[in-house]
Design an enzyme around this catalytic site. Structure first.
Site, PDB file in Angstrom:
ATOM      1  N   TYR A   3       0.827  -1.216   0.000  1.00  9.94           N
ATOM      2  CA  TYR A   3       0.000   0.000   0.000  1.00  9.94           C
ATOM      3  C   TYR A   3       0.856   1.259   0.000  1.00  9.94           C
ATOM      4  O   TYR A   3       0.486   2.260  -0.591  1.00  9.94           O
ATOM      5  CB  TYR A   3      -0.914   0.027   1.242  1.00  9.94           C
ATOM      6  CG  TYR A   3      -2.242  -0.646   1.049  1.00  9.94           C
ATOM      7  CD1 TYR A   3      -2.317  -1.983   0.697  1.00  9.94           C
ATOM      8  CD2 TYR A   3      -3.425   0.057   1.225  1.00  9.94           C
ATOM      9  CE1 TYR A   3      -3.542  -2.603   0.535  1.00  9.94           C
ATOM     10  CE2 TYR A   3      -4.653  -0.553   1.067  1.00  9.94           C
ATOM     11  CZ  TYR A   3      -4.706  -1.879   0.724  1.00  9.94           C
ATOM     12  OH  TYR A   3      -5.924  -2.487   0.559  1.00  9.94           O
ATOM     13  N   LYS A  16       2.694 -15.360   3.848  1.00 12.06           N
ATOM     14  CA  LYS A  16       2.922 -16.048   2.573  1.00 12.06           C
ATOM     15  C   LYS A  16       4.418 -16.334   2.460  1.00 12.06           C
ATOM     16  O   LYS A  16       5.103 -15.918   1.502  1.00 12.06           O
ATOM     17  CB  LYS A  16       2.391 -15.167   1.413  1.00 12.06           C
ATOM     18  CG  LYS A  16       2.382 -15.850   0.053  1.00 12.06           C
ATOM     19  CD  LYS A  16       1.429 -17.024  -0.078  1.00 12.06           C
ATOM     20  CE  LYS A  16       1.560 -17.720  -1.420  1.00 12.06           C
ATOM     21  NZ  LYS A  16       0.880 -19.041  -1.469  1.00 12.06           N
ATOM     22  N   ASP A  62      -3.360 -18.332   1.840  1.00 10.58           N
ATOM     23  CA  ASP A  62      -4.340 -18.999   0.965  1.00 10.58           C
ATOM     24  C   ASP A  62      -5.091 -20.079   1.741  1.00 10.58           C
ATOM     25  O   ASP A  62      -6.314 -20.216   1.632  1.00 10.58           O
ATOM     26  CB  ASP A  62      -3.675 -19.553  -0.307  1.00 10.58           C
ATOM     27  CG  ASP A  62      -2.407 -20.347  -0.028  1.00 10.58           C
ATOM     28  OD1 ASP A  62      -1.899 -20.314   1.112  1.00 10.58           O
ATOM     29  OD2 ASP A  62      -1.914 -21.012  -0.966  1.00 10.58           O
ATOM     30  N   ASP A  86      -6.507  -6.697   4.153  1.00  8.44           N
ATOM     31  CA  ASP A  86      -7.596  -6.036   3.434  1.00  8.44           C
ATOM     32  C   ASP A  86      -8.546  -7.099   2.884  1.00  8.44           C
ATOM     33  O   ASP A  86      -9.764  -7.017   3.043  1.00  8.44           O
ATOM     34  CB  ASP A  86      -7.030  -5.180   2.292  1.00  8.44           C
ATOM     35  CG  ASP A  86      -8.132  -4.497   1.498  1.00  8.44           C
ATOM     36  OD1 ASP A  86      -9.059  -3.964   2.137  1.00  8.44           O
ATOM     37  OD2 ASP A  86      -8.075  -4.512   0.259  1.00  8.44           O
ATOM     38  N   ASP A 110     -12.486  -8.594   4.638  1.00  8.37           N
ATOM     39  CA  ASP A 110     -13.754  -8.573   3.886  1.00  8.37           C
ATOM     40  C   ASP A 110     -14.350  -9.975   3.805  1.00  8.37           C
ATOM     41  O   ASP A 110     -15.564 -10.158   3.922  1.00  8.37           O
ATOM     42  CB  ASP A 110     -13.543  -8.053   2.452  1.00  8.37           C
ATOM     43  CG  ASP A 110     -13.893  -6.583   2.312  1.00  8.37           C
ATOM     44  OD1 ASP A 110     -13.598  -5.814   3.254  1.00  8.37           O
ATOM     45  OD2 ASP A 110     -14.456  -6.189   1.265  1.00  8.37           O
TER      46      ASP A 110
HETATM   47  C1  IPM Z   1     -10.382  -0.796   3.707  1.00  8.21           C
HETATM   48  C2  IPM Z   1     -10.614  -0.234   2.310  1.00  8.21           C
HETATM   49  C3  IPM Z   1      -9.413   0.610   1.941  1.00  8.21           C
HETATM   50  C4  IPM Z   1      -8.178  -0.306   1.911  1.00  8.21           C
HETATM   51  C5  IPM Z   1      -9.523   1.364   0.627  1.00  8.21           C
HETATM   52  C6  IPM Z   1     -10.806   2.145   0.518  1.00  8.21           C
HETATM   53  C7  IPM Z   1      -8.333   2.275   0.425  1.00  8.21           C
HETATM   54  O1  IPM Z   1     -10.845  -1.245   1.400  1.00  8.21           O
HETATM   55  O2  IPM Z   1     -10.225   0.012   4.644  1.00  8.21           O
HETATM   56  O3  IPM Z   1     -10.393  -2.016   3.864  1.00  8.21           O
HETATM   57  O4  IPM Z   1      -7.911  -0.939   0.888  1.00  8.21           O
HETATM   58  O5  IPM Z   1      -7.497  -0.368   2.931  1.00  8.21           O
HETATM   59 MN    MN Z   2     -10.942  -3.224   2.294  1.00  9.72          MN
END
Ligand code: IPM
Ligand code: MN
Length: 363
Positions: free
Chosen positions: A145, A194, A226, A251, A255
């Site tokens: 990042y 990883k 993975d 990240d 999710d």
């Molecule tokens: C998160 C979001 C951010 C990230 C984006 C919006 C920059 O997806 O906070 O998880 O990738 O960190």
């Molecule tokens: Mn995210």
């Protein structure tokens, strides 16, 4: 002592869920006799259109003087986002700079689903079993990042590079935060990596294992990222405890973990640095349902709980909010994304009704 809280409502459903978070903040402030000053400032895609910058200087000043920050989700509909030049997009010009500015290297993302809410999950109730309680901790200011970026377009589409770099100190500090959290909770820690392919993966694993020696009381194990993705679906309960992840992998897997809960609306988070931190829902701004008073404000209200806990060290206040949140669902109330044909009409909650119920339980 008076504390200043900067509030960046953001875009889409941001303002309406933030309003519910602030209701709860005010209720707790009154109940526990705190003194908070709340200062609003523009941030996100809307701020680009109104001020020419998604993270305007005056917002930076407000954040600099604040003791902590509450941030809503950012981003507008695709047609509007397409009108923002790449270098002014909120991800690049607002969110990452906010993280960098306050060096918020620890990102707490709890994944909690008690047994009684197992029906929220797309996974079978047997898989949820006695309940999921994973504290995911994502490194937030390092890795690909923040490494140097070489854009394909600038080199005539020949190649592009995202440098992924981690220093010893960067890994060590977040590893300490994760082991400290595991110790507080008296739970095991799973380190995700990883190491079979990436140099940064081998380095990450080696440093975390070095830090682990300082925590002989914490049960430690490591897992390839993975395989972790697979296992999260097959048997998420094995991760109950703390999970430590580097930025990019964190990240993605946070999710995925939101998927276990059935809604990203159940994902609050806190991003904490050495001096201050900000709290935010881990989901997007859902422009399609903005202004309809139907978004689930749980992530924002949970983020306010995190503000008390992680920014101010006030656990009783935080627990009061968590209890109220789970009580609402426990009493059978549902936000729209969880409504099923058998949900009674009088149990369906709008955004504001959810906030009002949480406040009535607290007070
Ligand atoms: C998160 C979001 C951010 C990230 C984006 C919006 C920059 O997806 O906070 O998880 O990738 O960190
Ligand atoms: Mn995210």
């Amino acid at each position: 002592m008076k504390k200043i809280i900067a509030v960046l409502e953001g875009d889409g459903i941001g303002p309406e869920i933030t309003a519910e978070g602030i209701k709860v903040l005010n209720a707790i402030t009154k109940k526990y006799h705190h003194d908070f000053d709340v200062v609003y400032a523009p941030f996100g895609a809307g701020a680009f259109f109104s001020e020419g910058d998604p993270f305007p200087n005056r917002t930076k000043e407000v954040c600099d003087t604040a003791d902590a920050i509450i941030k809503g989700p950012v981003g507008l509909a695709v047609e509007q986002m397409d009108r923002i030049p790449q270098e002014k997009r909120p991800e690049i010009a607002a969110i990452l700079p906010l993280r960098r500015r306050y060096n918020t290297f620890i990102n707490y993302r709890p994944v909690r689903l008690p047994k009684i809410l197992a029906s929220f999950s797309p996974l079978r109730p047997q898989v949820i079993g006695a309940g999921i309680d994973i504290m995911m901790i994502r490194e937030l200011v390092g890795g690909s990042y923040f490494g140097e970026k070489t854009e394909g377009q600038l080199t005539r589409m020949e190649y592009s590079i995202d440098e992924c770099k981690y220093s010893n100190e960067e890994v060590r500090q977040v590893a300490h935060a994760a082991f400290d959290e595991a110790r507080r909770r008296k739970v095991p820690l799973t380190n995700v990596h990883k190491a079979n392919v990436l140099a940064t993966g081998r380095f990450w694993k080696a440093i975390v294992e070095d830090v682990a020696k300082e925590y002989p009381d914490i049960e430690y194990r490591s897992i390839l990222v993975d395989n972790a993705a697979f296992q999260l679906m097959i048997n998420p309960r094995q991760f109950n405890g703390v999970m430590l992840l580097e930025n990019m992998q964190g990240d993605i897997l946070t999710d995925q973990a939101g998927g276990i809960l059935g809604s990203l609306g159940l994902m609050p988070s806190a991003c904490i640095g050495p001096e201050k931190g900000y709290v935010e829902p881990a989901h997007g701004s859902a422009p399609d349902i903005a202004g309809k008073n139907c978004a689930n404000p749980y992530s924002m209200i949970g983020s306010v709980a995190f503000l008390f806990d992680k920014c101010f060290g006030l656990q009783d206040e935080a627990n009061d909010i968590w209890n109220a949140l789970f009580t609402v669902f426990g009493q059978g109330y549902r936000t729209v994304e969880f409504v099923v044909p058998s949900t009674p009409k009088n149990k369906i909650l709008s955004t504001s009704a959810f906030g009002n119920l949480v406040v009535s339980i607290i007070t």
